[in-house]
Enzyme design. Structure first.
Site, PDB file in Angstrom:
ATOM      1  CD  GLU A   1      -3.100   0.818  -0.013  1.00  0.00           C
ATOM      2  OE1 GLU A   1      -4.019   1.453   0.020  1.00  0.00           O
ATOM      3  OE2 GLU A   1      -2.880  -0.050  -0.539  1.00  0.00           O
TER       4      GLU A   1
ATOM      5  CB  THR B   1     -12.532   6.553 -10.037  1.00  0.00           C
ATOM      6  OG1 THR B   1     -11.226   6.282  -9.528  1.00  0.00           O
ATOM      7  CG2 THR B   1     -13.692   6.622  -8.989  1.00  0.00           C
TER       8      THR B   1
END
Length: 1035
Positions: free
Chosen positions: A413, A521
């Site tokens: 991440e 998105t």
């Protein structure tokens, strides 16, 4: 890549989706998500409302099903034979999924209820952004597939008139007649988000309750305060983010255009522009922003990843979606163009400072580099760059993510680039995010380079090997250890599986569709139907207007055609000179084959996805990437270009507070610290009033020169002060050094040498006027200057000088920023010894505005030095009054009267009609004196402020009108002839006039100017070992 291999990967991708989808429907439906390790539903955390990681997303409306509908529709265009062999019917599953949604939540009409709720009348407090992109977007996209506006191979709805007067199409032997139920449900869900837009700023609140609206924001205002400072109803968090507030346009605009309800489009656009209007002076957009105050929250960081990402995405994609509908499309393109320019300038770490370029985090307001970590979410950016036609930059960015995936068999991440690269302690996980594979798909569509197919293969093999569990696909809690988390986010099926399938299905209708459609998105395809577009565009425009539009469209940037495959190697990407650079930044060459890749070879079964040798062993080695790259794509004589290292220099100044050599008693000096207050933050950079114990960190960069045609060329190298002590500066921040700070610095030090500018000076003019109030500053609209050279930079800096002088007792009246060399800065100069005894500061007081006008010096045999007595030696005193004559002529056809040359020190004329030598030759001979002509100022009206003055050439020695060589040559300068510049000199002149064409005599104007002073201010820069320091300015 062979067709059989692609077919195999496509089959594995289809199985990947259905393994997750089937288990969700079996173990979790109709709840929001599946907990794959425990084989049960993942629902909202009712016990802990503060658990926004779950509660923001899970709205209790069967989220995974809604998010998966468009993926099912896309799978329905797959190979029919393959579907039959696998026993799959995605079109039937899509239609069944739609029917399930309708049965649960009704058909979207007023009063229509399903078995679970009446529409989305649910007591769920959710995040506006997530509900929009997953819920509203998922329903809209599925509706567009259902009505045939988005393609499904072999599916064409047959519309019939229904009893209620609407039109519908029958599905599944009469099981459902589709008549727009998903569109009406999308309208219902989006309507429940509208209370969040009740802010004064236009920025929506971050959260809303689907049933009750936003009482938690209103009720918090009436909370009872306790003695310990807490509240009985503590304030709800009003912080949203640029992405959350600015990424609503695609879904809301599509909804408005389909339903005719324009509320959604207006509110979404208002929120978008509310974010953009708050961009910093550097052109950057921050992460957190308060919905009520409109202020950016701390820390003020700007990047391209979490909290900001989809704002840029929606800027460009809104341009695509709205193209041809209204003129607003171009404004979204302008936002993207400006935003990307700022990102490239401030956020991108260039190759001369890093092993490989990447996008880090910078200070929102200064652009200074703050953090060098990369987050998983920013992997979308190569795809966006590809969509914008910036292919090379997209591949460059994508390389690093590919190298990182090869190293970790997933993307952590957050990953830090320094100290060999490491994963942030709190961000070891991979949540099944799609951004990397999304960019891979975009790049393959643009290049057809097999390298990207093998990148997708790498992702698919690693996911199957590491994330498969009996009840679905589990997140990786730690990309290094392989620890799993009990969650399968809806976007894993809604996006990750979708982009993988599109990558391995080259002939999919969406891969060949030509039109104004975009992926949101959340990976949901959206398009405004042609019928709606036809109605929106209205009557046909006049032919001339259409021709103008076509001409403008022809000049728009276009996506380059895919490059031809290289002979033998086939892959242009594998042959890039910077392929190893990204591997070096990721330290891929130092990482051995990861033992975590080891896995038993297993047959596909209910207890295994099937692991083959190809899933665990690289056909080459792990220095090349992706690790699935076959030997035949590796260039036999591939060569890496040298990795550039930044040239860094540090200037450390000694203790300058003691010039006699005795030991100082100052605590700051003893600790080797700068004196208190010696370094001050100002608007455009840093002001240094003492260099004692100051340490300047500098980096060497290319020195650019902006040519008149707008093209920048490299003209050498220059240093840029990038930090003072440990504080980083932005690329455009200036270091202002006062004259006092230079006391004690050796002028002969080669590391810090003061150099006079032999090309540019500033003309300082005082013209009488009145300043309304004290210390009033009025800043006019700035014109952005794209020039990095020292000589052009001074025009921008003069505004800051005014602020500095104000601190010393000089009042600033007006600050104007104009293009490049034509900048005029006005500073109201009051004598240093003047005392302002006026107590009522609201009344106007006499003052003398001071204007600084950049001027370029001539070159050649006829150059005369500037008279020394015209030079400004002390900025704090009133300027001497030199008589000035403004001649409204080019001085080419008539000689200047002798009385002007004898009585006026300064002559202002216009450029044109003859050479500079010929102009000076029309000035008669005169006896030099303190009152005679000292300087000729030529106004260049040809550019009218374009800021592209070229240094005048006096190719021969100066002569008099009789042809004799002038014994005492006259100095000359050239200035940009802006209207503001001309007005200043007109006000300065005590004499004005022009030639009478009949008699050739000068006819004087009756009026006289109010000019009170004139001087010439020299420019200087500093060099270190012969290299200019570009952003260090001496006041």
């Amino acid at each position: 890549m062979a067709d059989d291999t692609i077919r195999s990967l496509r089959r594995d991708t289809r199985n990947l989706f259905y393994h997750g989808y089937d288990n969700y429907m079996r173990h979790a439906f109709p709840e929001d998500e599946l907990a794959p390790l425990s084989c049960k539903p993942q629902t909202r955390n009712r016990d802990n409302p503060a658990d926004i990681g779950l509660n923001d997303v899970l709205g209790n409306y069967s989220l995974t099903l809604v998010d998966s509908l468009s993926t099912l529709a896309i799978l329905a265009s797959g190979d029919e034979q393959e579907n039959r062999e696998e026993g799959r019917d995605p079109l039937r599953d899509f239609q069944s999924g739609v029917r399930s949604v309708v049965e649960l939540y009704g058909d979207g009409r007023q009063g229509s209820c399903g078995s679970r709720a009446c529409g989305f009348d649910l007591d769920s407090k959710v995040q506006v952004f997530e509900t929009n992109i997953r819920g509203v977007g998922g329903l809209l996209s599925a509706h567009l597939f259902a009505i045939g506006e988005l393609p499904i191979r072999g599916y064409k709805p047959v519309w019939v008139e229904l009893e209620d007067g609407t039109r519908g199409t029958e599905w599944g032997n009469g099981e459902l007649v589709y008549s727009g139920q998903l569109l009406r449900l999308a309208h219902d869900l989006a309507s429940r988000l509208l209370p969040a837009f009740s802010t004064a700023t236009g920025l929506p609140y971050p959260r809303v309750n689907l049933r009750h609206g936003i009482p938690f924001y209103h009720d918090a205002e009436t909370g009872v305060c306790r003695l310990d400072g807490t509240s009985s109803d503590p304030r709800e968090i009003t912080e949203t983010c640029a992405a959350g507030a600015g990424s609503l346009v695609l879904e809301f605009t599509t909804l408005s255009r389909l339903t005719g309800d324009d509320r959604f489009e207006k509110l979404a656009k208002k929120a978008f522009w509310a974010v953009w209007s708050r961009r910093s002076p550097t052109g950057l957009v921050g992460g957190g922003i308060d919905a009520e105050s409109g202020q950016w929250t701390l820390p003020p960081l700007a990047g391209i990843g979490a909290g900001i990402d989809s704002f840029f995405e929606y800027a460009f994609k809104s341009h695509i979606l709205l193209s041809g509908l209204d003129d607003g499309s171009a404004t979204f393109l302008d936002v993207w163009t400006q935003a990307h320019a700022s990102i490239t300038h401030h956020i991108r770490r260039p190759p001369n400072s890093e092993k490989h370029p990447f996008y880090g985090q910078s200070d929102l307001f200064s652009g200074a580099h703050r953090c060098n970590w990369i987050d998983n979410l920013s992997a979308y950016y190569p795809g966006l760059l590809t969509l914008a036609g910036l292919i090379d930059e997209a591949i460059e960015s994508h390389l690093l993510f590919s190298a990182l995936w090869t190293r970790y068999s997933a993307l952590p991440e957050r990953w830090h680039t320094f100290n060999g690269g490491f994963i942030d302690a709190n961000f070891h996980h991979w949540a099944g995010r799609p951004e990397f594979i999304e960019s891979t798909w975009y790049l393959y569509q643009a290049t057809k380079d097999p390298w990207f197919l093998h990148t997708g293969e790498m992702v698919l093999r690693d996911v199957r090997r590491r994330c498969w569990v009996a009840c679905g696909w589990a997140d990786l809690g730690d990309v290094v250890s392989g620890e799993l988390r009990d969650r399968m986010e809806s976007f894993f099926l809604g996006e990750t599986a979708k982009y993988l399938f599109l990558l391995f299905q080259p002939d999919h209708p969406l891969n060949t569709m030509d039109g104004n459609f975009v992926f949101s998105t959340e990976g949901h395809p959206l398009v405004i139907p042609k019928s709606v577009r036809k109605n929106a565009t209205g009557a046909r425009k006049p032919k001339k207007e259409e021709e103008k539009k076509e001409k403008e469209a022809s000049t728009q940037p276009t996506c380059p055609i895919p490059p031809s495959p290289l002979p033998l190697t086939l892959s242009n990407t594998a042959n890039r000179h910077d392929l190893f650079h990204a591997a070096a930044l990721a330290n891929l060459h130092l990482v051995p084959i990861n033992p975590a890749r080891s896995s038993p070879l297993l047959e596909a079964s209910n207890s295994s996805p099937g692991i083959s040798l190809a899933d665990i062993r690289s056909p080459t080695n792990y220095t090349f990437y992706p690790w699935t790259l076959p030997q035949n794509l590796i260039p036999a004589k591939g060569t890496s270009s040298p990795i550039k290292g930044a040239v860094i220099s540090t200037l450390t100044f000694p203790d300058l507070t003691n010039t006699e050599g005795e030991k100082s008693s100052s605590p700051a000096s003893n600790l080797r610290l700068p004196p208190f207050g010696a370094i001050q933050k100002v608007l455009e950079g840093v002001l240094i009033t003492s260099l004692s114990n100051v340490r300047l960190s500098m980096v060497q960069e290319s020195r650019a020169h902006l040519q008149p045609d707008g093209v920048q060329i490299e003209v050498g190298k220059e240093f840029r002060v990038q930090g003072i002590a440990n504080w980083a500066l932005g690329r455009d921040e200036k270091v202002l050094v006062s004259g006092q700070a230079l006391e004690g610095v050796s002028p002969a030090d080669p590391h810090f040498t003061r150099v006079r500018d032999l090309e540019w000076v500033d003309l300082v003019v005082e013209v009488g006027g009145v300043v309304e109030g004290v210390d009033e500053v009025r800043v006019e609209q700035e014109v952005e200057v794209g020039n990095g050279t020292l000589d052009r930079m001074m025009a921008e800096v003069e505004r800051m000088v005014g602020g500095f002088l104000g601190d010393l007792g000089v009042d600033v009246e007006v600050v104007q920023s104009q293009p490049a060399t034509s900048a005029i800065t006005s500073v109201a100069a009051t004598p240093i010894n003047a005392k302002n005894t006026q107590t009522d500061t609201t009344q106007p007081r006499p003052s003398v505005p001071r204007h600084l006008i950049p001027a370029i010096l001539p070159t050649g045999a006829g150059v005369a030095p500037l008279p020394s007595h015209l030079e400004l030696t002390d900025a704090m005193v009133m300027l001497p009054n030199h008589k000035t004559f403004f001649l409204d002529s080019t001085l080419c056809t008539h000689a200047l009267p002798a009385w002007i040359a004898k009585s006026y020190s300064i002559l202002v004329i216009r450029r044109g009609e003859c050479s500079f030598n010929e102009k000076l030759a029309n000035i008669p001979a005169f006896v030099p004196s303190s009152e005679s002509l000292q300087l000729v100022i030529v106004l260049d009206n040809s550019g009218a402020g374009r800021g592209d003055l070229i240094r005048p050439l006096l190719e021969t020695v100066q002569r008099t009108p009789t042809g004799l060589e002038r014994k005492h040559a006259v100095a000359m300068v050239l200035v940009d002839g802006l209207a503001e510049t001309e007005k200043v000199f007109w006000g300065l002149a005590s004499g004005k006039g022009g030639f009478d064409e009949g008699s050739g005599k000068v006819v004087e104007a009756g009026e006289t100017g109010s000019g009170q002073g004139f001087a010439v201010k020299r420019r200087y820069w500093f060099e270190s070992m012969g290299v200019p320091i570009g952003n260090l300015i001496v006041l």
